[in-house]
Scaffold this motif. Structure first.
Motif, short mmCIF file in Angstrom:
data_model
loop_
_atom_site.label_atom_id
_atom_site.label_comp_id
_atom_site.label_asym_id
_atom_site.label_seq_id
_atom_site.Cartn_x
_atom_site.Cartn_y
_atom_site.Cartn_z
N GLU A 282 60.72 1.72 -30.33
CA GLU A 282 61.56 1.43 -31.49
C GLU A 282 62.51 0.27 -31.19
O GLU A 282 62.69 -0.63 -32.02
N ASP A 283 63.09 0.27 -30.02
CA ASP A 283 64.00 -0.82 -29.65
C ASP A 283 63.25 -2.14 -29.54
O ASP A 283 63.72 -3.17 -30.04
N MET A 284 62.06 -2.12 -28.94
CA MET A 284 61.34 -3.37 -28.68
C MET A 284 60.59 -3.91 -29.88
O MET A 284 60.04 -5.01 -29.82
N THR A 285 60.56 -3.16 -30.98
CA THR A 285 59.96 -3.65 -32.21
C THR A 285 60.99 -3.92 -33.30
O THR A 285 60.64 -4.22 -34.43
N SER A 286 62.26 -3.85 -32.95
CA SER A 286 63.31 -4.16 -33.92
C SER A 286 63.32 -5.66 -34.20
O SER A 286 62.91 -6.47 -33.36
N ARG A 287 63.77 -6.05 -35.38
CA ARG A 287 63.86 -7.47 -35.71
C ARG A 287 64.77 -8.18 -34.72
O ARG A 287 64.49 -9.30 -34.29
N GLU A 288 65.87 -7.51 -34.33
CA GLU A 288 66.82 -8.13 -33.41
C GLU A 288 66.18 -8.43 -32.06
O GLU A 288 66.35 -9.51 -31.50
N PHE A 289 65.44 -7.46 -31.53
CA PHE A 289 64.79 -7.66 -30.23
C PHE A 289 63.73 -8.74 -30.32
O PHE A 289 63.67 -9.65 -29.47
N MET A 290 62.89 -8.68 -31.35
CA MET A 290 61.80 -9.64 -31.45
C MET A 290 62.33 -11.05 -31.73
O MET A 290 61.78 -12.03 -31.23
N TYR A 291 63.41 -11.15 -32.48
CA TYR A 291 63.99 -12.47 -32.73
C TYR A 291 64.60 -13.04 -31.45
O TYR A 291 64.49 -14.24 -31.18
N ALA A 292 65.20 -12.18 -30.63
CA ALA A 292 65.76 -12.64 -29.36
C ALA A 292 64.67 -13.12 -28.41
O ALA A 292 64.93 -13.91 -27.50
N HIS A 293 63.44 -12.64 -28.61
CA HIS A 293 62.29 -13.03 -27.78
C HIS A 293 61.25 -13.77 -28.62
O HIS A 293 60.04 -13.70 -28.35
N LYS A 294 61.68 -14.51 -29.63
CA LYS A 294 60.77 -15.10 -30.60
C LYS A 294 59.75 -16.04 -29.98
O LYS A 294 58.64 -16.21 -30.53
N ASP A 295 60.08 -16.66 -28.86
CA ASP A 295 59.12 -17.57 -28.23
C ASP A 295 57.85 -16.85 -27.76
O ASP A 295 56.82 -17.50 -27.56
N ASP B 48 56.37 -31.23 -30.99
CA ASP B 48 57.65 -30.71 -31.49
C ASP B 48 57.40 -29.71 -32.61
O ASP B 48 57.21 -30.06 -33.75
N PHE B 49 57.40 -28.43 -32.25
CA PHE B 49 57.16 -27.38 -33.23
C PHE B 49 58.51 -26.84 -33.71
O PHE B 49 59.31 -26.35 -32.91
N GLU B 50 58.75 -26.93 -35.00
CA GLU B 50 60.05 -26.59 -35.56
C GLU B 50 59.99 -25.34 -36.42
O GLU B 50 60.70 -25.23 -37.42
N SER B 51 59.14 -24.41 -36.06
CA SER B 51 58.98 -23.21 -36.86
C SER B 51 58.95 -21.99 -35.94
O SER B 51 58.80 -22.12 -34.73
N THR B 52 59.12 -20.82 -36.54
CA THR B 52 59.04 -19.58 -35.78
C THR B 52 58.43 -18.50 -36.66
O THR B 52 58.57 -18.52 -37.89
N LYS B 53 57.71 -17.57 -36.05
CA LYS B 53 57.12 -16.47 -36.80
C LYS B 53 58.13 -15.36 -37.06
O LYS B 53 58.06 -14.67 -38.07
N VAL B 54 59.05 -15.17 -36.12
CA VAL B 54 60.03 -14.08 -36.23
C VAL B 54 61.38 -14.68 -36.61
O VAL B 54 61.94 -15.48 -35.87
N HIS B 55 61.90 -14.28 -37.75
CA HIS B 55 63.18 -14.76 -38.24
C HIS B 55 64.23 -13.65 -38.21
O HIS B 55 63.88 -12.46 -38.18
#
Length: 300
Positions: free
Chosen positions: A218-231, A250-257
């Motif tokens: 649950e912790d590792m699938t939270s938006r906060e956790f995944m955004y902190a590890h978005k790379d 130069d990639f200026e996008s991310t999947k996890v917001h």
């Protein structure tokens, strides 16, 4: 020597040129997928929760096997290999995975996947997928500001790499909603009910879910956790291929917001087109006038 247009696209036509160049590869390491009993395909449509389910799947099996989570990767699709783009990425689909069961990513409908496997699918409102498509691909496949939401319909209709159109995918998996080999849920429900989805997925995978493992996942699938590890979730392997073959660095996008995509940004004319296709293709088959009605019947 770079191929395609030598930079990020600025038109839909240039996106096509770059994608064709990206797929023109002489494989060195590639080996095709070889089915094994118990394999699981995470095969949501593009921008419909695939990444969250890859992370949930991987952390469940790693937590069960090792007692801890695993973020020691550069691309989640190296942990749950993406069959649809494996040839393009020159990737060995037979590579040994870190824990069982084996998991694979796809955006395909049932009819184009190996039969006899297990399938995890999250469905999402089509207007939300449209907004998310544009949000992600801007700064990734095309230059920011070069292709408007009004112009993105051809890109949305294409679906993800190797996938199919939205309606083909939805109808294929809706037909299998009661099959024991298929775990089907709506993305919105999963986001709001992650603990319940974690329990369902663990049972589907044959994993005993302890309280400690449930809390870890649950912790590792939270938006906060995944955004902190978005790379870890940004298609690093595809980006590497785009750099090598297209010269894009130069990639200026991310999947996890930090905030989800908003369907309200979709232009009214596009909404009308999406709704017209729903009325033509989905309503006659399922009886649902819109996604909300379909999700309500699904119940999750």
């Amino acid at each position: 020597m770079t191929a395609g247009v030598g930079r990020r696209a600025r038109t839909i036509e240039e996106i096509g040129q770059n994608l064709m160049a990206l797929q023109a590869v002489e494989p060195v390491n590639y080996r095709a997928y070889e089915p094994q009993a118990g394999d699981v395909f995470i095969t949501s449509w593009a921008k419909s929760g695939t990444t969250m389910m890859q992370q949930m799947f991987h952390q469940l099996r790693m937590g069960a096997a090792t007692g801890k989570g695993d973020m020691d990767f550069d691309d989640i699709s190296r942990m749950t290999p993406w069959e649809d783009v494996a040839l393009q990425n020159d990737f060995d689909m037979t590579v040994e995975q870190r824990a069982s069961p084996r998991g694979f990513k796809s955006h395909r409908e049932y009819e184009r996947l190996p039969a006899g496997m297990r399938y995890v699918v999250t469905l999402r409102d089509p207007h939300q997928t449209y907004a998310s498509f544009h949000r992600f691909f801007e700064g990734y496949l095309f230059e920011p500001g070069s292709i408007s939401l009004d112009e993105s319909m051809p890109l949305w209709l294409m679906g993800g790499p190797g996938g199919c159109d939205y309606y083909t995918h939805l109808l294929s998996w809706w037909a299998r909603r009661d099959e024991p080999d298929t775990l089907l849920a709506s993305y919105r429900w999963v986001v709001k009910n992650r603990p319940a989805m974690i329990r369902m997925l663990a049972d589907f995978m044959g994993i005993e879910l302890t309280g400690e493992l449930a809390a870890l996942v649950e912790d590792m699938t939270s938006r906060e956790f995944m955004y902190a590890h978005k790379d870890k979730f940004n298609h690093q392997m595809i980006c590497d291929s785009m750099t090598a073959r297209l010269g894009i660095t130069d990639f200026e996008s991310t999947k996890v917001h930090d905030v989800g995509s908003d369907a309200k940004v979709v232009p009214p004319a596009i909404v009308e087109q999406i709704d017209a296709m729903w009325a033509e293709r989905v309503t006659p088959v399922t009886g649902h006038r819109n996604f909300a009605e379909l999700a309500a019947e699904l119940g999750r």
